[in-house]
Design a protein around this motif. Structure first.
Motif, PDB file in Angstrom:
ATOM      1  N   ARG A 258      16.200  31.825  13.327  1.00 55.14           N
ATOM      2  CA  ARG A 258      14.929  30.715  13.334  1.00 55.14           C
ATOM      3  C   ARG A 258      15.398  29.466  13.943  1.00 55.14           C
TER       4      ARG A 258
ATOM      5  N   THR B 118      13.628  37.492   6.116  1.00 57.20           N
ATOM      6  CA  THR B 118      13.124  36.393   6.455  1.00 57.20           C
ATOM      7  C   THR B 118      14.173  35.183   6.333  1.00 57.20           C
ATOM      8  N   SER B 119      14.056  34.097   6.914  1.00 59.50           N
ATOM      9  CA  SER B 119      14.780  32.766   6.810  1.00 59.50           C
ATOM     10  C   SER B 119      14.315  32.163   5.403  1.00 59.50           C
ATOM     11  N   ASP B 120      13.351  32.456   4.836  1.00 64.18           N
ATOM     12  CA  ASP B 120      12.803  32.132   3.527  1.00 64.18           C
ATOM     13  C   ASP B 120      13.463  32.744   2.366  1.00 64.18           C
TER      14      ASP B 120
ATOM     15  N   VAL C  11      20.078  36.969   5.035  1.00 64.98           N
ATOM     16  CA  VAL C  11      19.407  35.837   5.149  1.00 64.98           C
ATOM     17  C   VAL C  11      19.841  34.637   6.126  1.00 64.98           C
TER      18      VAL C  11
ATOM     19  N   VAL D 232      18.021  32.768   9.212  1.00 66.61           N
ATOM     20  CA  VAL D 232      18.373  31.134   9.468  1.00 66.61           C
ATOM     21  C   VAL D 232      18.808  31.283  10.959  1.00 66.61           C
TER      22      VAL D 232
ATOM     23  N   VAL E 252       9.680  31.207  11.344  1.00 69.39           N
ATOM     24  CA  VAL E 252      10.052  32.209  10.118  1.00 69.39           C
ATOM     25  C   VAL E 252      10.887  32.840  11.154  1.00 69.39           C
TER      26      VAL E 252
ATOM     27  N   ASP F 171       7.241  24.855  12.505  1.00 64.88           N
ATOM     28  CA  ASP F 171       8.565  25.411  12.314  1.00 64.88           C
ATOM     29  C   ASP F 171       8.415  27.042  12.503  1.00 64.88           C
TER      30      ASP F 171
ATOM     31  N   ARG G 278       3.384  28.283  10.915  1.00 62.33           N
ATOM     32  CA  ARG G 278       4.601  28.210  11.496  1.00 62.33           C
ATOM     33  C   ARG G 278       4.721  29.296  12.708  1.00 62.33           C
TER      34      ARG G 278
ATOM     35  N   VAL H  17       2.064  35.011   6.064  1.00 64.87           N
ATOM     36  CA  VAL H  17       2.759  33.813   5.560  1.00 64.87           C
ATOM     37  C   VAL H  17       2.979  32.790   6.632  1.00 64.87           C
TER      38      VAL H  17
ATOM     39  N   THR I 197       1.231  28.842   6.572  1.00 66.94           N
ATOM     40  CA  THR I 197       2.275  27.766   6.851  1.00 66.94           C
ATOM     41  C   THR I 197       2.298  27.164   8.005  1.00 66.94           C
TER      42      THR I 197
END
Length: 378
Positions: A361, A197-199, A354, A358, A185, A183, A265, A259, A263
């Motif tokens: 992303r 970040t999208s997180d 955010v 997203v 980020v 995926d 990504r 990160v 993960t």
């Protein structure tokens, strides 16, 4: 690499730096007067003078000529790119009306004929105007030493900053193979929030903005004095502020890449090229935008991701802060203020930065499928 020369060695290095830059300035004057911007032509013209007048050996004289040619090539590229303004601007006219001058302490390149490394002993041997200087100690971390031994290639630049001597060694590191991301980020860059970040992780720029405002007030006070001492302190403050912003960007980019690597990504950012030319701002906003280090943050993310084998993409930045990631509705009213997002169609609400992350992303997902799709058969 930080050098630890003895007083005698430091004196020889200083004299060498001054002599090489005086020689380069002389070669630049000849190149400007006779319009010699190619290496071979300029070297034929000034080589003998550099050896007899400035007491340079053969290879340092060649490196001085190369430094001059590279400087004029960089000037030509900047003029062509418009970085110095139009041909009628004072900055452009000043750049083309006089030869390039090299500061007495400007960096001087050394190749393997002028400088050799003794890795086990932690020393270097370098040519100086006082002869070959051996046993100049250097210090670095074990990781840096390992990189130096395995990947050093090409020239090393001798510089002195704040009374401390350094050798900037060029290392050619192979890029690790980029993995297939599970995926992405998405990273939204901004002024109030340097990165989101999208997180949902937010790296606020409040502290950096406050620091910059404080520095601006101090600069105004020093500029009002108009003394030589104030000018020197202004220069030191500018460098300190630049280093501070760079350190902040390093810390943010290192954490984001870590990160993504952990993960599996990739990292996606908005393509903000030409933003300053596209956006029109009020006078009180121009200083904030001009000092906004978004480009440097993108560069740090790109090279750290490349070294870690993490995929990196730049996607279209249009309407990322106004588009609803759930229903796709795009409208300026979806963002009633700077901090909040609320879709006028489906009612999705959340922090605006955010939501932008997203959207970045999601665009990276589509772009990666397009990038990795096999080419159609003829």
């Amino acid at each position: 690499m930080k050098l630890l020369p003895t007083p005698e060695q430091a004196s020889a290095l200083e004299a060498t730096l001054y002599a090489c830059n005086r020689a380069a300035t002389y070669a630049s004057q000849v190149a400007f007067a006779k319009d010699l911007k190619d290496r071979n032509g300029l070297q034929r013209e000034v080589y003998a003078d550099l050896k007899t007048t400035f007491y340079l050996s053969a290879q340092p004289a060649v490196r001085a000529v190369k430094k001059v040619v590279d400087a004029y090539a960089a000037l030509k590229a900047n003029l062509k790119a418009g970085n110095l303004g139009p041909s009628t601007s004072p900055r452009h006219r000043k750049a083309v009306s006089a030869p390039i001058v090299f500061r007495p302490e400007a960096a001087q390149p050394f190749d393997d004929r002028c400088l050799s490394w003794q890795y086990d002993a932690g020393t270097v041997s370098a040519w100086t105007v006082s002869g070959r200087m051996k046993g100049i100690r250097f210090t670095c971390s074990p990781d840096q030493l390992e990189t130096l031994v395995m990947y050093r290639k090409g020239e090393s630049d001798l510089v002195r900053r704040g009374g401390t001597w350094f050798l900037i060694a060029t290392c050619d590191l192979p890029d690790p193979q980029v993995h297939e991301p599970v995926d992405w980020v998405g990273v939204d860059r901004g002024v109030v929030n340097l990165a989101t970040t999208s997180d949902g992780v937010n790296y606020q720029g409040r502290r950096l903005s406050r620091y910059r405002r404080w520095q601006a007030r101090k600069r105004a006070e020093l500029q009002a004095r108009s003394t030589r001492s104030a000018t020197r302190r202004l220069s030191r403050r500018a460098q300190k502020e630049k280093r501070h912003a760079t350190q902040v960007n390093h810390a943010i980019s290192k954490e984001i890449v870590s990160v993504a690597q952990r993960t599996g990504r990739g990292i996606a950012v908005e393509d903000l090229g030409g933003l300053r030319e596209r956006v029109r701002l009020r006078r009180d906003q121009r200083g904030t935008l001009s000092s906004w280090p978004f480009h440097q943050l993108g560069q740090h993310l790109a090279y750290k991701a490349r070294r870690a084998g993490v995929p990196f993409l730049e996607v279209d930045a249009a309407y990322t802060s106004q588009r609803c990631p759930r229903c796709g509705h795009t409208e300026r009213a979806n963002r009633p203020d700077r901090d909040n997002f609320q879709c006028r169609r489906c009612g999705l609400a959340g922090p605006a930065d955010v939501v932008a992350g997203v959207n970045v992303r999601d665009r990276a997902r589509s772009a990666w499928v397009f990038v990795t799709a096999p080419a159609p058969s003829p």
